[in-house]
Enzyme design. Structure first.
Site, PDB file in Angstrom:
ATOM      1  N   TYR A   1      34.983   8.546  19.189  1.00 34.87           N
ATOM      2  CA  TYR A   1      35.610   8.724  20.488  1.00 34.87           C
ATOM      3  C   TYR A   1      36.131   7.224  20.904  1.00 34.87           C
ATOM      4  O   TYR A   1      37.485   7.049  21.045  1.00 34.87           O
ATOM      5  CB  TYR A   1      34.763   9.093  21.441  1.00 34.87           C
ATOM      6  CG  TYR A   1      35.163   9.044  23.035  1.00 34.87           C
ATOM      7  CD1 TYR A   1      34.722   7.997  23.526  1.00 34.87           C
ATOM      8  CD2 TYR A   1      36.367   9.592  23.277  1.00 34.87           C
ATOM      9  CE1 TYR A   1      35.299   7.674  24.823  1.00 34.87           C
ATOM     10  CE2 TYR A   1      36.823   9.353  24.625  1.00 34.87           C
ATOM     11  CZ  TYR A   1      36.400   8.606  25.352  1.00 34.87           C
ATOM     12  OH  TYR A   1      36.816   8.353  26.637  1.00 34.87           O
TER      13      TYR A   1
ATOM     14  N   SER B   1      39.229   3.332  27.762  1.00 29.48           N
ATOM     15  CA  SER B   1      37.680   3.357  28.454  1.00 29.48           C
ATOM     16  C   SER B   1      37.205   2.143  28.214  1.00 29.48           C
ATOM     17  O   SER B   1      37.543   1.305  27.290  1.00 29.48           O
ATOM     18  CB  SER B   1      37.165   4.641  27.756  1.00 29.48           C
ATOM     19  OG  SER B   1      35.667   4.354  27.651  1.00 29.48           O
TER      20      SER B   1
ATOM     21  N   LYS C   1      40.210   5.250  21.222  1.00 32.34           N
ATOM     22  CA  LYS C   1      40.689   4.472  22.412  1.00 32.34           C
ATOM     23  C   LYS C   1      41.316   3.171  21.942  1.00 32.34           C
ATOM     24  O   LYS C   1      42.233   2.965  22.520  1.00 32.34           O
ATOM     25  CB  LYS C   1      39.575   4.566  23.455  1.00 32.34           C
ATOM     26  CG  LYS C   1      39.235   5.832  24.399  1.00 32.34           C
ATOM     27  CD  LYS C   1      40.305   6.626  24.700  1.00 32.34           C
ATOM     28  CE  LYS C   1      40.237   7.865  25.392  1.00 32.34           C
ATOM     29  NZ  LYS C   1      41.506   8.462  25.920  1.00 32.34           N
TER      30      LYS C   1
HETATM   31  C1  WQD Z   1      25.299   6.710  31.725  1.00 34.75           C
HETATM   32  C2  WQD Z   1      23.633   6.167  31.743  1.00 34.75           C
HETATM   33  C3  WQD Z   1      22.668   6.943  29.955  1.00 34.75           C
HETATM   34  C4  WQD Z   1      22.404  11.353  30.872  1.00 34.75           C
HETATM   35  C5  WQD Z   1      30.220   7.748  28.771  1.00 34.75           C
HETATM   36  C6  WQD Z   1      31.242   7.419  27.678  1.00 34.75           C
HETATM   37  C7  WQD Z   1      32.474   6.774  28.399  1.00 34.75           C
HETATM   38  C8  WQD Z   1      32.908   7.344  29.450  1.00 34.75           C
HETATM   39  C9  WQD Z   1      31.739   7.829  30.563  1.00 34.75           C
HETATM   40  C10 WQD Z   1      34.794   8.632  28.646  1.00 34.75           C
HETATM   41  C11 WQD Z   1      23.255   5.794  30.313  1.00 34.75           C
HETATM   42  C12 WQD Z   1      21.994   7.692  31.125  1.00 34.75           C
HETATM   43  C13 WQD Z   1      22.556  10.049  30.905  1.00 34.75           C
HETATM   44  C14 WQD Z   1      21.130  11.684  30.996  1.00 34.75           C
HETATM   45  C15 WQD Z   1      20.281   9.584  31.116  1.00 34.75           C
HETATM   46  N1  WQD Z   1      33.234   8.648  29.221  1.00 34.75           N
HETATM   47  N2  WQD Z   1      21.774   9.164  30.916  1.00 34.75           N
HETATM   48  N3  WQD Z   1      20.137  10.967  31.261  1.00 34.75           N
HETATM   49  O1  WQD Z   1      27.253   6.920  28.081  1.00 34.75           O
HETATM   50  O2  WQD Z   1      27.822   5.066  30.019  1.00 34.75           O
HETATM   51  O3  WQD Z   1      29.706   6.698  29.242  1.00 34.75           O
HETATM   52  O4  WQD Z   1      30.637   8.483  29.801  1.00 34.75           O
HETATM   53  O5  WQD Z   1      35.606   7.908  28.637  1.00 34.75           O
HETATM   54  O6  WQD Z   1      33.191   6.463  27.368  1.00 34.75           O
HETATM   55  O7  WQD Z   1      30.566   6.601  26.914  1.00 34.75           O
HETATM   56  O8  WQD Z   1      27.887   7.648  30.679  1.00 34.75           O
HETATM   57  O9  WQD Z   1      26.788   9.232  32.100  1.00 34.75           O
HETATM   58  O10 WQD Z   1      26.612   9.529  29.707  1.00 34.75           O
HETATM   59  O11 WQD Z   1      25.213   7.737  30.765  1.00 34.75           O
HETATM   60  O12 WQD Z   1      19.535   8.595  31.431  1.00 34.75           O
HETATM   61  O13 WQD Z   1      20.753  13.052  30.984  1.00 34.75           O
HETATM   62  O14 WQD Z   1      22.701   7.403  32.010  1.00 34.75           O
HETATM   63  O15 WQD Z   1      21.714   6.521  29.156  1.00 34.75           O
HETATM   64  O16 WQD Z   1      22.352   4.653  30.368  1.00 34.75           O
HETATM   65  P1  WQD Z   1      28.157   6.439  29.458  1.00 34.75           P
HETATM   66  P2  WQD Z   1      26.668   8.704  30.743  1.00 34.75           P
END
Ligand code: WQD
Length: 341
Positions: A151, A126, A155
């Site tokens: 997590y 990741s 990785k």
């Molecule tokens: C994306 C953006 C949030 C939810 C994670 C893991 C990564 C990978 C992918 C496994 C951010 C914003 C989110 C919400 C929001 N997973 N957001 N409201 O955190 O970039 O990555 O998932 O491998 O390892 O860390 O993805 O989709 O959670 O967030 O505003 O209800 O959307 O702040 O900026 P992230 P995400």
């Protein structure tokens, strides 16, 4: 037939990868503990490809069960290892579960893989290994920074474990794929992302809000140093990501890899803000989305998007699908599982 083991093959990325492997003529065996997936996914896969993969329900935390499986399947020529827990927030609250479920299991699988006549191994990694990278786009040589969560640490440690084995065992040929943000669903809408409980990730929260399961999307922070104040990520269609696994596996099977441990960033190379993702959803769905700005979420980095040059030029893979393609597929999947016309 060329038999491939896919661990966690009933999960979001695993199931889409099984479809692409079957499309390429591989025989697939899935092991999954069904802790974050369901047997319905097996029906989804076979409804797409017409082939029902062999499946065994195995908790790979049980070393003996892993050993028995491999002694029954000595003709496996490659392993794609997805099985792991992957919720960043949950990992902060349950570190020991994450270290046991993501690392003990990796060791047990590798102990068997190195004993195979043909030890080809693809690891699900990741972009979280980079933390908040200093420079955009992020290359594979960007420094791996202290993990922001257990997590992400699993990785980083996982890659180190594989690398250490590759250094002393040239029989093991491995590729680690560092995913950016996987989103979307198969165009058939028969498989997709099905988070248990309240979605942690942005896109399933968007589609569940539009489907009426959630009242309102909270946008976590609009005061970041980005074009519109919201965080930027590299959102890659899960089908493009699945195809990258097949390309990587073929690279190892054909002996095209340049060393026995390679890493590749798998993304589109395009950064999209949260507001741009929302706008894409509204464009493709024809629906306006109910959202509000909320405080920043702990642990979020401001921006992360991939430099895909190495994957494009060396691995020979390039994403083909757009953000709109991914958002439309995610919405079609959500409508299918909620019986929305
Ligand atoms: C994306 C953006 C949030 C939810 C994670 C893991 C990564 C990978 C992918 C496994 C951010 C914003 C989110 C919400 C929001 N997973 N957001 N409201 O955190 O970039 O990555 O998932 O491998 O390892 O860390 O993805 O989709 O959670 O967030 O505003 O209800 O959307 O702040 O900026 P992230 P995400």
């Amino acid at each position: 037939m060329k038999k491939i083991l896919v661990t966690g093959g009933l999960g979001f990325i695993g199931s889409h990868t099984v479809v692409e492997l079957q499309n390429e003529g591989f025989e697939v065996v899935i092991i999954d503990d069904l802790s974050n997936s369901s047997l319905d996914v097996l029906d989804g896969i076979s409804s797409i490809t017409g082939i029902t993969p062999k499946f065994e329900k195995i908790d790979i935390k049980e070393k003996g069960k892993v050993q028995t499986f491999f002694s029954d399947h000595k003709d496996i020529i490659g392993v794609i290892h997805f099985a792991a827990s992957k919720a960043v927030g949950e990992s902060v609250l349950k570190p020991l579960h994450y270290y046991e479920n993501n690392l003990n299991t990796l060791v047990y699988i590798l102990q068997e893989v190195v004993g195979l006549p043909s030890s080809n191994f693809i690891f699900s990694s990741s972009c979280t290994v980079y933390g908040q990278a200093e420079h955009m786009p992020i290359t594979e040589s960007a420094p791996v920074q202290a993990a922001e969560s257990p997590y992400g640490n699993t990785k980083q440690i996982g890659e180190e474990i594989i690398n250490d084995v590759c250094k002393v065992d040239s029989n093991l040929q491995a590729i680690s794929l560092r995913y950016f943000n996987p989103i979307g669903a198969h165009p058939s809408a028969k498989i997709g992302e099905l988070p248990l409980g309240v979605p942690q990730n942005l896109v399933p929260y968007i589609t569940q809000t539009a489907a009426g399961l959630r009242d309102c999307l909270s946008v976590f922070g609009n005061d970041y140093a980005t074009s519109d104040g919201t965080c930027v990520r590299d959102y890659i269609h899960v089908v493009d990501l699945a195809k990258a696994h097949v390309v990587a596996l073929k690279r190892l099977l054909e002996g095209d890899n340049r060393s026995n441990f390679e890493t590749f960033n798998i993304g589109t190379g395009i950064g999209s803000s949260v507001l741009e993702v929302i706008k894409s959803f509204e464009n493709v769905s024809g629906q306006s989305l109910n959202y509000k700005f909320a405080p920043r979420r702990e642990g979020d980095v401001t921006e992360a998007y991939a430099d895909t040059k190495k994957a494009n030029d060396i691995l020979g893979w390039q994403s083909q699908l757009t953000l709109d393609d991914a958002m439309l597929s995610a919405w079609n999947w959500e409508k299918n599982i909620r019986n929305i016309k």
